[in-house]
Write a protein that holds these residues in place. Sequence first.
Motif, PDB file in Angstrom:
ATOM      1  N   HIS A 169       7.591  14.768  48.931  1.00  0.00           N
ATOM      2  CA  HIS A 169       8.706  13.903  48.444  1.00  0.00           C
ATOM      3  C   HIS A 169       7.931  12.569  47.670  1.00  0.00           C
ATOM      4  CE1 HIS A 169       7.459  12.030  52.377  1.00  0.00           C
ATOM      5  NE2 HIS A 169       7.978  10.644  51.903  1.00  0.00           N
ATOM      6  N   ALA A 170       6.686  12.259  48.041  1.00  0.00           N
ATOM      7  CA  ALA A 170       5.859  11.201  47.669  1.00  0.00           C
ATOM      8  C   ALA A 170       4.971  11.375  46.557  1.00  0.00           C
ATOM      9  CB  ALA A 170       5.171  10.554  48.787  1.00  0.00           C
ATOM     10  N   TYR A 171       5.252  12.221  45.763  1.00  0.00           N
ATOM     11  CA  TYR A 171       4.311  12.667  44.328  1.00  0.00           C
ATOM     12  C   TYR A 171       4.833  11.775  43.315  1.00  0.00           C
ATOM     13  CZ  TYR A 171       7.951  15.778  42.980  1.00  0.00           C
ATOM     14  OH  TYR A 171       9.028  16.474  42.342  1.00  0.00           O
ATOM     15  N   PRO A 172       4.100  11.515  42.254  1.00  0.00           N
ATOM     16  CA  PRO A 172       4.188  10.693  41.150  1.00  0.00           C
ATOM     17  C   PRO A 172       5.350  11.839  40.087  1.00  0.00           C
ATOM     18  CG  PRO A 172       2.163  11.209  41.031  1.00  0.00           C
ATOM     19  CD  PRO A 172       2.577  11.495  42.203  1.00  0.00           C
ATOM     20  N   ARG A 173       6.320  11.496  39.664  1.00  0.00           N
ATOM     21  CA  ARG A 173       7.100  12.297  39.096  1.00  0.00           C
ATOM     22  C   ARG A 173       6.813  12.057  37.443  1.00  0.00           C
ATOM     23  NH1 ARG A 173      11.770  15.130  40.785  1.00  0.00           N
ATOM     24  NH2 ARG A 173      12.001  14.891  42.946  1.00  0.00           N
ATOM     25  N   GLU A 174       6.034  10.973  37.287  1.00  0.00           N
ATOM     26  CA  GLU A 174       5.672  10.431  35.957  1.00  0.00           C
ATOM     27  C   GLU A 174       4.123  10.214  35.944  1.00  0.00           C
ATOM     28  OE1 GLU A 174       8.846   8.437  33.928  1.00  0.00           O
ATOM     29  OE2 GLU A 174       7.257   7.690  32.904  1.00  0.00           O
ATOM     30  N   ILE A 175       3.390  10.366  35.072  1.00  0.00           N
ATOM     31  CA  ILE A 175       2.074  10.114  35.021  1.00  0.00           C
ATOM     32  C   ILE A 175       1.602   9.658  33.826  1.00  0.00           C
ATOM     33  CG2 ILE A 175      -0.497  10.788  35.089  1.00  0.00           C
ATOM     34  CD1 ILE A 175       0.206  12.394  37.634  1.00  0.00           C
ATOM     35  N   GLU A 176       1.013   8.505  33.662  1.00  0.00           N
ATOM     36  CA  GLU A 176       0.349   7.950  32.220  1.00  0.00           C
ATOM     37  C   GLU A 176      -0.995   7.757  32.434  1.00  0.00           C
ATOM     38  OE1 GLU A 176       2.915   4.711  30.504  1.00  0.00           O
ATOM     39  OE2 GLU A 176       1.104   4.034  29.557  1.00  0.00           O
ATOM     40  N   PHE A 177      -1.843   8.164  31.523  1.00  0.00           N
ATOM     41  CA  PHE A 177      -3.157   7.988  31.359  1.00  0.00           C
ATOM     42  C   PHE A 177      -3.530   6.709  30.740  1.00  0.00           C
ATOM     43  CE2 PHE A 177      -3.120  12.961  31.565  1.00  0.00           C
ATOM     44  CZ  PHE A 177      -3.416  12.944  32.689  1.00  0.00           C
ATOM     45  N   ILE A 178      -4.452   5.752  31.490  1.00  0.00           N
ATOM     46  CA  ILE A 178      -4.705   4.744  30.574  1.00  0.00           C
ATOM     47  C   ILE A 178      -6.138   4.405  30.924  1.00  0.00           C
ATOM     48  CG2 ILE A 178      -2.608   3.336  30.685  1.00  0.00           C
ATOM     49  CD1 ILE A 178      -3.737   1.854  33.279  1.00  0.00           C
ATOM     50  N   LYS A 204      -0.790  19.268  30.728  1.00  0.00           N
ATOM     51  CA  LYS A 204      -1.260  20.286  31.768  1.00  0.00           C
ATOM     52  C   LYS A 204      -1.792  19.516  32.839  1.00  0.00           C
ATOM     53  CE  LYS A 204      -3.050  24.888  32.219  1.00  0.00           C
ATOM     54  NZ  LYS A 204      -4.409  24.709  32.560  1.00  0.00           N
ATOM     55  N   LEU A 205      -2.793  18.582  32.547  1.00  0.00           N
ATOM     56  CA  LEU A 205      -3.494  17.931  33.708  1.00  0.00           C
ATOM     57  C   LEU A 205      -2.642  17.049  34.394  1.00  0.00           C
ATOM     58  CD1 LEU A 205      -6.317  17.478  34.960  1.00  0.00           C
ATOM     59  CD2 LEU A 205      -6.571  15.503  33.177  1.00  0.00           C
ATOM     60  N   LYS A 206      -1.621  16.346  33.703  1.00  0.00           N
ATOM     61  CA  LYS A 206      -0.692  15.434  34.420  1.00  0.00           C
ATOM     62  C   LYS A 206       0.202  16.243  35.533  1.00  0.00           C
ATOM     63  CE  LYS A 206       0.470  12.310  30.573  1.00  0.00           C
ATOM     64  NZ  LYS A 206       1.671  11.891  29.778  1.00  0.00           N
ATOM     65  N   GLU A 207       0.728  17.364  35.068  1.00  0.00           N
ATOM     66  CA  GLU A 207       1.396  18.367  36.091  1.00  0.00           C
ATOM     67  C   GLU A 207       0.375  18.750  37.037  1.00  0.00           C
ATOM     68  OE1 GLU A 207       2.911  22.178  34.668  1.00  0.00           O
ATOM     69  OE2 GLU A 207       3.926  20.847  33.296  1.00  0.00           O
ATOM     70  N   GLU A 208      -0.909  19.103  37.006  1.00  0.00           N
ATOM     71  CA  GLU A 208      -1.827  19.471  37.969  1.00  0.00           C
ATOM     72  C   GLU A 208      -2.008  18.359  38.837  1.00  0.00           C
ATOM     73  OE1 GLU A 208      -5.488  21.068  36.221  1.00  0.00           O
ATOM     74  OE2 GLU A 208      -6.319  20.047  37.992  1.00  0.00           O
ATOM     75  N   ILE A 209      -2.153  16.913  38.480  1.00  0.00           N
ATOM     76  CA  ILE A 209      -2.452  15.999  39.329  1.00  0.00           C
ATOM     77  C   ILE A 209      -1.341  15.606  40.138  1.00  0.00           C
ATOM     78  CG2 ILE A 209      -2.769  13.283  39.212  1.00  0.00           C
ATOM     79  CD1 ILE A 209      -4.503  13.857  36.920  1.00  0.00           C
ATOM     80  N   SER A 210       0.046  15.862  39.676  1.00  0.00           N
ATOM     81  CA  SER A 210       1.128  15.611  40.407  1.00  0.00           C
ATOM     82  C   SER A 210       1.377  16.547  41.621  1.00  0.00           C
ATOM     83  CB  SER A 210       2.173  15.718  39.170  1.00  0.00           C
ATOM     84  OG  SER A 210       3.775  15.386  39.822  1.00  0.00           O
ATOM     85  N   GLU A 242      14.574   4.851  42.254  1.00  0.00           N
ATOM     86  CA  GLU A 242      13.174   4.698  41.625  1.00  0.00           C
ATOM     87  C   GLU A 242      12.777   6.123  41.809  1.00  0.00           C
ATOM     88  OE1 GLU A 242      11.453   0.331  42.705  1.00  0.00           O
ATOM     89  OE2 GLU A 242      11.352   1.433  44.222  1.00  0.00           O
ATOM     90  N   ILE A 243      11.611   6.299  40.912  1.00  0.00           N
ATOM     91  CA  ILE A 243      10.715   7.288  40.882  1.00  0.00           C
ATOM     92  C   ILE A 243       9.441   6.776  40.980  1.00  0.00           C
ATOM     93  CG2 ILE A 243      12.313   9.023  39.767  1.00  0.00           C
ATOM     94  CD1 ILE A 243      10.207   8.581  37.113  1.00  0.00           C
ATOM     95  N   ILE A 244       8.447   7.574  41.535  1.00  0.00           N
ATOM     96  CA  ILE A 244       7.038   7.014  41.437  1.00  0.00           C
ATOM     97  C   ILE A 244       6.384   7.366  40.190  1.00  0.00           C
ATOM     98  CG2 ILE A 244       4.816   7.747  42.548  1.00  0.00           C
ATOM     99  CD1 ILE A 244       6.782   8.460  45.349  1.00  0.00           C
ATOM    100  N   LYS A 245       5.833   6.452  39.560  1.00  0.00           N
ATOM    101  CA  LYS A 245       4.951   6.399  38.586  1.00  0.00           C
ATOM    102  C   LYS A 245       3.732   5.924  38.765  1.00  0.00           C
ATOM    103  CE  LYS A 245       4.543   5.700  33.671  1.00  0.00           C
ATOM    104  NZ  LYS A 245       4.829   5.251  32.501  1.00  0.00           N
ATOM    105  N   ALA A 246       2.593   6.972  38.093  1.00  0.00           N
ATOM    106  CA  ALA A 246       1.294   6.924  38.493  1.00  0.00           C
ATOM    107  C   ALA A 246       0.532   6.547  37.039  1.00  0.00           C
ATOM    108  CB  ALA A 246       0.570   7.770  39.194  1.00  0.00           C
TER     109      ALA A 246
END
Length: 569
Positions: free
Chosen positions: A526-535, A510-516, A493-497
Motif C-alpha cells: 500500500h506504500a508504493y509511489p503511484r507517480e514517479i517523476e525523474f529530476i 518502463k523504469l518508473k513502473e519497475e521502481i514503483s 492523497e497518493i504517494i508521489k516520488a
Amino acid sequence: MKTKILSVASKRLVFKPNLADYEKEYKRFSYTEHEFELSYLNDHKINAAYNAVDRHIISWRKNKIALFWEGEDGTAKKYSFLDLCILSNKFANVLKKYKVKRGDRVFIFLPRVPELYISFLAILKIGAIAGTLFSAFQSQALEDRLGNSDAKILITNSELKKRVDVVRKNLPKLEKIITVEEEFWKEIEKASSALHIAAMSKSDPAFMLYTSGTTGKPKGVVHQHYAILHEHLTAKWVLDIKDEDTYWCTADPGWVTGIAYEILGSWSNGVSTLVYEGRFDPEKWYDLLSRYRITVWYTAPTAIRMLAAASAKLVKKYDLSFLRHMASVGEPLNPEPIYWGLKAFGKPFHDNYWQTETGGIVIANYPSLPIKPGSMGKPVPGITAAIVDDKGHELGPQKEGNLALKPGWPGMMIKIWRRAEKYNSYFKNGWYITGDKAYRDEDGYYWFIGRSDDVIKTSGERVGPFEVESALIGHPSVIEAGVIGKPDQMRGEIIKAFVVLKKDVQANDKLKEEISLFVKKNLAGHAYPREIEFIDKLPKTRSGKIMRRILKAKELGLPIGDTSTLEEY
Ligand code: WTA
C-alpha cells in the motif's frame, strides 16, 4: 463563515442516542466516575481482553455471537463470546508453553482471519504486548518493526511467513513463528481452556503499533490496558453501539482503528461484530451490509467516495434499511460524501478524528448534535482540545494553528518503544501536539486543515515519506528520492516520488513502473509511489535534508515560501 448545518431533526433519529446530552456530559465528565463500567480482577487490577470478551459471560452470564466472520471466498463462520473466551484461553496457554512472559512482544502478521482476533486476545490475557502488522507489509517493513520491538513470537500464515523468512537472519530475538495452517489449531486442540488471566495495573502495556512520522523509521506507539475505558466510552457514545446492534468496522487490525473499534471498545460494549476478510468491492459491501443487517457502520472517507463513484443503481438493489448509524475516520470527510450518504442511505456519515497515538476517538460528531458538514465535530467527554501556536499558547476561534490535546486520558499512548526523547517531543507547554493543523469555530466545532509535517495519508493509511525514500534508494538505478503526498480526489492523497537517477541510466516509463513495483515488493503493497517523476537534483537544506515542502509546492504550482535554509537549487 456560513455553513450549512444538518440539524438533529434532519437526521430523523428513530432511537435514543447513548449520549443524549453532549454538553451536560462533557461538563460533568470524569473518568473515575465511569470506571464502574469496567470489570476488575483482584486488587482493582484490570485486563483489556477480559473486559472486551470474558466479562460478558463471567460477570453477566450472557452469551451471544461476538464475531460473524466471512472469508473472501464466501466461507462464513460464527464465534460466540464464549467461543472467543475459550479459544483465546487455550491459545494463551500455548503461548505460555513457549515461555512468553509479561511484557514480551508477540506480533501478529495476518489478514483479517479469526486467528488474528483469537491471538490478540490471548496475548493480552497473559500480560504480553500484542503488536499487529498490516498484511501488505513486505520484508523491509517487517524487519524494521520486528527488529525494533525485539518480538519473541510471530503468528502468521505460511504464505506471509515467506516474507519474514527472507530477513529472519536479521531477527535474532524472534524465537518462534507459529503458522495458522500448522501449529496454531493443533496446539489449541491440545491446550487447556483453564487460564489464570494476568491481573494488570492500569498503566501496564497491552498493545503496540508501528506508525509513521516525517523522519526516521516507524515508531512503536505503546498503549496501556486502561485504554479500554476510553475505547469503551467512545464506542458507546460516538459509534452509539447498543447491545442489540450488529456492527461492522471496515478497518484492519494492522492499524489502530481495527484494534480499538473492531476488538476492544466495540466488544467491550457486547456488540456482535462483522469481519470481512476480503478487499473493498462496492457490490460485496452492500451485500454484506444487507445480509448481516448491519445497524452501525464505521468506515473511511476513501471507501465512501469509492462507493459514491460506483453505479448509483447498485445501492438501490439492496435492502439497507437496518442501518441506524454511520461514522467515518482516518482522513478528511469532505461534505460531498456526507450529502451522498444522505441520499443513498437516508442518513449522514458522522466524521470523527483521532490518531494511533491517541488510542481512541478524541473529536467527533454525535447522533445527538447537529453536523456541520466538513467539520470533525467536538471533543469527546474527557478530552480537552485546543488550537495552539508553535509555542503552545492557546488561540481563539477561527484562528488556524496546531491541534492540541491536554494529556491524561486513558487512551493516550504511554510511550514510544525505546525512544523516550521522541515521546517527549510530542509535548509543548503542557499540551500534546497532534501534528495536525486545524481551527475551531465559535460553536466549538473543529475543522481540519492538514498535517503540519510531511506524513502522508493515502486511502486513509498512514505512510512516512522517509520509509518510502529509503526503499526507493535500494533500487540499483536510484541515487536519491524525495517523497510527498499529492492530493487526489478519490484517495485523499497518493504517494508521489521525485527520483534522481544514476548517471547513464535511461529515464523512461518502463523504469518508473519497475521502481514503483520494487517499492511495492520490498516495503509494502500500500506504500508504493503511484507517480514517479525523474529530476536532476532534489531541493535540500544546507545541512543536506530533503525539503519536501518545496517539492510539494512545485507539484501544486504554489509559491515556494521561505527558502533561506535552501541549498543552491
Ligand atoms: C488524519 C487513524 C481529517 C490526521 C485513526 C491524523 C483525519 C492521522 C481524521 C492519524 C479526520 C484522522 N479528518 N484527518 N476525521 N482522522 N485523520 O494514526 O492527519 O492512522 O493525525 O490514525 O489521520 O492517522 P492514524
